[in-house]
Design a protein around this motif. Structure first.
Motif, PDB file in Angstrom:
ATOM      1  N   SER A 293       1.077  -1.187  -0.139  1.00 37.51           N
ATOM      2  CA  SER A 293      -0.166   0.155   0.017  1.00 37.51           C
ATOM      3  C   SER A 293       0.736   1.230   0.037  1.00 37.51           C
ATOM      4  O   SER A 293       2.081   1.232  -0.394  1.00 37.51           O
ATOM      5  N   LEU A 294       0.407   2.369   0.659  1.00 39.29           N
ATOM      6  CA  LEU A 294       1.219   3.615   0.549  1.00 39.29           C
ATOM      7  C   LEU A 294       0.985   4.499   1.819  1.00 39.29           C
ATOM      8  O   LEU A 294      -0.378   4.627   2.454  1.00 39.29           O
ATOM      9  N   LEU A 295       1.975   4.854   2.505  1.00 38.57           N
ATOM     10  CA  LEU A 295       1.670   5.659   3.891  1.00 38.57           C
ATOM     11  C   LEU A 295       2.214   6.847   3.501  1.00 38.57           C
ATOM     12  O   LEU A 295       3.250   7.280   3.096  1.00 38.57           O
ATOM     13  N   VAL A 296       1.259   7.910   3.518  1.00 39.68           N
ATOM     14  CA  VAL A 296       1.543   9.343   3.208  1.00 39.68           C
ATOM     15  C   VAL A 296       1.681  10.016   4.651  1.00 39.68           C
ATOM     16  O   VAL A 296       0.955  10.262   5.566  1.00 39.68           O
ATOM     17  N   LEU A 297       3.125  10.782   4.600  1.00 41.57           N
ATOM     18  CA  LEU A 297       3.468  11.557   5.950  1.00 41.57           C
ATOM     19  C   LEU A 297       2.906  12.853   5.496  1.00 41.57           C
ATOM     20  O   LEU A 297       2.998  13.409   4.512  1.00 41.57           O
ATOM     21  N   CYS A 298       2.037  13.650   6.206  1.00 43.14           N
ATOM     22  CA  CYS A 298       1.301  14.789   6.177  1.00 43.14           C
ATOM     23  C   CYS A 298       1.661  15.521   7.434  1.00 43.14           C
ATOM     24  O   CYS A 298       1.725  15.201   8.686  1.00 43.14           O
ATOM     25  N   GLY A 299       1.854  17.069   7.299  1.00 40.58           N
ATOM     26  CA  GLY A 299       2.094  17.898   8.359  1.00 40.58           C
ATOM     27  C   GLY A 299       1.344  19.414   8.290  1.00 40.58           C
ATOM     28  O   GLY A 299       0.668  19.540   7.198  1.00 40.58           O
ATOM     29  N   SER A 300       1.627  20.168   9.412  1.00 42.76           N
ATOM     30  CA  SER A 300       1.119  21.480   9.288  1.00 42.76           C
ATOM     31  C   SER A 300       2.014  22.522   9.377  1.00 42.76           C
ATOM     32  O   SER A 300       3.067  22.236  10.315  1.00 42.76           O
ATOM     33  N   ASN A 301       2.076  23.541   8.809  1.00 43.53           N
ATOM     34  CA  ASN A 301       3.086  24.837   8.880  1.00 43.53           C
ATOM     35  C   ASN A 301       2.708  25.738  10.280  1.00 43.53           C
ATOM     36  O   ASN A 301       3.595  26.393  10.596  1.00 43.53           O
ATOM     37  N   GLY A 302       1.631  25.347  10.732  1.00 49.43           N
ATOM     38  CA  GLY A 302       1.194  25.986  11.859  1.00 49.43           C
ATOM     39  C   GLY A 302       1.941  25.572  13.188  1.00 49.43           C
ATOM     40  O   GLY A 302       2.227  24.259  13.226  1.00 49.43           O
ATOM     41  N   HIS A 303       2.250  26.297  14.345  1.00 45.81           N
ATOM     42  CA  HIS A 303       2.346  25.929  15.366  1.00 45.81           C
ATOM     43  C   HIS A 303       3.912  25.429  15.522  1.00 45.81           C
ATOM     44  O   HIS A 303       4.278  24.251  15.943  1.00 45.81           O
ATOM     45  N   GLU A 304       4.756  25.943  14.697  1.00 40.04           N
ATOM     46  CA  GLU A 304       6.158  25.745  14.399  1.00 40.04           C
ATOM     47  C   GLU A 304       6.141  24.271  13.726  1.00 40.04           C
ATOM     48  O   GLU A 304       7.095  23.655  13.785  1.00 40.04           O
ATOM     49  N   GLY A 305       5.334  24.134  12.898  1.00 38.73           N
ATOM     50  CA  GLY A 305       5.390  22.504  12.397  1.00 38.73           C
ATOM     51  C   GLY A 305       5.541  21.441  13.057  1.00 38.73           C
ATOM     52  O   GLY A 305       5.936  20.231  12.749  1.00 38.73           O
ATOM     53  N   ARG A 306       4.905  21.706  14.517  1.00 40.03           N
ATOM     54  CA  ARG A 306       4.957  20.309  15.269  1.00 40.03           C
ATOM     55  C   ARG A 306       3.948  19.165  14.948  1.00 40.03           C
ATOM     56  O   ARG A 306       4.307  17.933  15.305  1.00 40.03           O
ATOM     57  N   THR A 307       2.950  19.553  14.128  1.00 43.78           N
ATOM     58  CA  THR A 307       2.090  18.358  13.834  1.00 43.78           C
ATOM     59  C   THR A 307       2.751  17.565  12.814  1.00 43.78           C
ATOM     60  O   THR A 307       2.828  18.028  11.727  1.00 43.78           O
ATOM     61  N   LEU A 308       2.748  16.124  13.086  1.00 44.33           N
ATOM     62  CA  LEU A 308       2.944  15.301  11.685  1.00 44.33           C
ATOM     63  C   LEU A 308       2.256  14.353  12.074  1.00 44.33           C
ATOM     64  O   LEU A 308       1.820  13.412  13.171  1.00 44.33           O
ATOM     65  N   ARG A 309       1.386  13.713  10.960  1.00 43.14           N
ATOM     66  CA  ARG A 309       0.464  12.664  11.001  1.00 43.14           C
ATOM     67  C   ARG A 309       0.534  11.780   9.703  1.00 43.14           C
ATOM     68  O   ARG A 309       1.442  12.276   8.776  1.00 43.14           O
ATOM     69  N   SER A 310      -0.011  10.657   9.665  1.00 41.80           N
ATOM     70  CA  SER A 310       0.095  10.008   8.302  1.00 41.80           C
ATOM     71  C   SER A 310      -1.389   9.338   8.063  1.00 41.80           C
ATOM     72  O   SER A 310      -2.276   8.936   8.940  1.00 41.80           O
ATOM     73  N   LEU A 311      -1.430   9.231   6.682  1.00 42.62           N
ATOM     74  CA  LEU A 311      -2.638   8.338   6.377  1.00 42.62           C
ATOM     75  C   LEU A 311      -2.189   7.300   5.636  1.00 42.62           C
ATOM     76  O   LEU A 311      -1.163   7.141   4.832  1.00 42.62           O
ATOM     77  N   ASN A 312      -2.946   6.275   5.315  1.00 44.00           N
ATOM     78  CA  ASN A 312      -2.869   4.882   4.811  1.00 44.00           C
ATOM     79  C   ASN A 312      -3.795   5.055   3.632  1.00 44.00           C
ATOM     80  O   ASN A 312      -4.961   5.122   3.893  1.00 44.00           O
ATOM     81  N   LEU A 313      -3.195   4.424   2.357  1.00 44.53           N
ATOM     82  CA  LEU A 313      -4.105   4.364   1.342  1.00 44.53           C
ATOM     83  C   LEU A 313      -4.908   2.652   1.698  1.00 44.53           C
ATOM     84  O   LEU A 313      -4.195   1.580   1.578  1.00 44.53           O
ATOM     85  N   SER A 314      -6.110   2.714   1.690  1.00 45.76           N
ATOM     86  CA  SER A 314      -6.887   1.403   1.532  1.00 45.76           C
ATOM     87  C   SER A 314      -8.116   1.328   0.993  1.00 45.76           C
ATOM     88  O   SER A 314      -9.008   2.300   0.943  1.00 45.76           O
TER      89      SER A 314
END
Length: 365
Positions: A293-314
């Protein structure tokens, strides 16, 4: 991928309990600060206690070892004279490393040698003193470790894919007719050293059969993304290899290798909704092939870039996978080894983070 330095945005908030209920927490194993340098690219060898290479913004490449006790620095490779565009360990050779730079060279290093100077340097050997050096933008090494390929920036209205046989430092040949702008991505097929994929800011993804004698015959497919290509990956859904493309607009396109158009698109708005962040702050760090499958790392530029999450293709849908609560920076590079279960990230604060995703969780979502 270029990430904008947007300030913290109070609208970029979420319900913590909701986020915790839909994202699995990813175990944070180790963290190592490399100072004030950006980490532009990461590669790692394949053994359980891998060597890690980190391409840094000061043109050097840091070499580290990951053990149960943490991350230890081995050495710093210093030879390139301009920005590094990538680093990659040789397939099946855990102590041999390639680094590539906009200075027009790819260097091969042997980490078993205490005196750290490159074994050899690959460059455009057809140049004489009057020619302009071809600035490299991307590169890859074939799965059999016999062929190097590199894409260049646009040079006097031409752009090139350069080829070398790793046994001979002289230039083997080049393509220059299939793209019209910077070649940002070069990817060999994971199982076929004779198949190559390239992506460019001209919006095209080209697929070549390297067994053919000329570029015109070698070009098998030309896929038009209609956007600037930032990241390309071959990924296997269990039946066949497909292609993921992250664009400069932070959209994700999924292609069959012979498709007339993407069979699936996920735009920035959809990605932002999935990771519970605002569209204007959301970015896609990278897509990683994992578990058919595919694991996609995504983040946010807000709050000094602290947010990092991932989504999985299903089944052609993006579903929440992991959140990385200890992350404190905007991510510029990442590397994943599904066999060892290790994910390595690096970013704009010069921090190397080691994570241990529980991939079994993906099967239950």
């Amino acid at each position: 991928m270029e990430i904008t330095n947007e300030s913290s945005d109070h609208s970029d908030t979420e319900d913590i309990k909701e986020v915790d209920s839909i994202f699995s927490s990813c175990e944070h194993i180790h963290s190592q600060s490399l100072g004030s340098k950006y980490i532009l690219d990461i590669s790692a060898s394949s053994e359980s206690n891998p060597y890690i290479a980190a391409a840094l913004s000061d043109f050097d490449c840091g070499i580290f070892n990951l053990t149960e006790s943490g991350v230890s620095k081995i050495t710093q490779l210093k030879s390139h004279t301009n920005k590094l565009v990538g680093c990659k360990f040789c397939p099946g050779q855990n102590r041999l490393l390639y680094t590539a730079s906009t200075d027009g060279t790819i260097k091969l290093w042997d980490l078993r040698v205490l005196k750290q100077s490159e074994v050899c340097s690959f460059k455009d050997t057809t140049l004489d003193q009057s020619n302009v050096v071809k600035s490299l933008c991307s590169f890859d090494v074939s799965p059999c470790n016999r062929l190097l390929a590199a894409g260049t920036d646009l040079i006097d209205s031409d752009v090139y894919i350069l080829f070398w046989d790793v046994r001979n430092i002289k230039l083997l040949g080049a393509y220059w007719e299939s793209h019209t702008d910077d070649i940002t991505q070069i990817k060999f097929h994971p199982d076929n050293s004779n198949k190559l994929m390239s992506g460019s800011t001209d919006g095209l993804i080209n697929i070549y059969n390297l067994l053919e004698q000329c570029e015109e015959d070698a070009l098998e497919e030309c896929l038009n993304t209609e956007e600037l290509v930032e990241d390309l990956q071959w990924f296997n859904d269990g039946k066949q290899y497909k292609i993921s493309c992250v664009t400069s607009a932070n959209n994700l396109q999924l292609w069959y290798s012979d498709g007339a158009e993407p069979y699936k698109r996920f735009n920035r708005d959809e990605i932002a909704l999935k990771i519970k962040k605002t569209t204007e702050n959301t970015y896609i760090a990278k897509a990683h092939p994992v578990k058919d499958s595919l694991l996609v790392l995504c983040g946010s530029n807000g709050h000094e870039g602290r947010t990092l999450r991932s989504l999985n293709l299903s089944k052609d849908h993006m579903i929440p996978a992991f959140q990385f609560k200890e992350n404190v920076q905007k991510i510029r590079s990442s590397h994943i080894n599904e066999n060892t279960g290790v994910l390595i990230t690096g970013g704009e604060k010069g921090i190397l983070d080691i994570w241990k995703p529980n991939f079994k969780v993906l099967n239950n979502k």
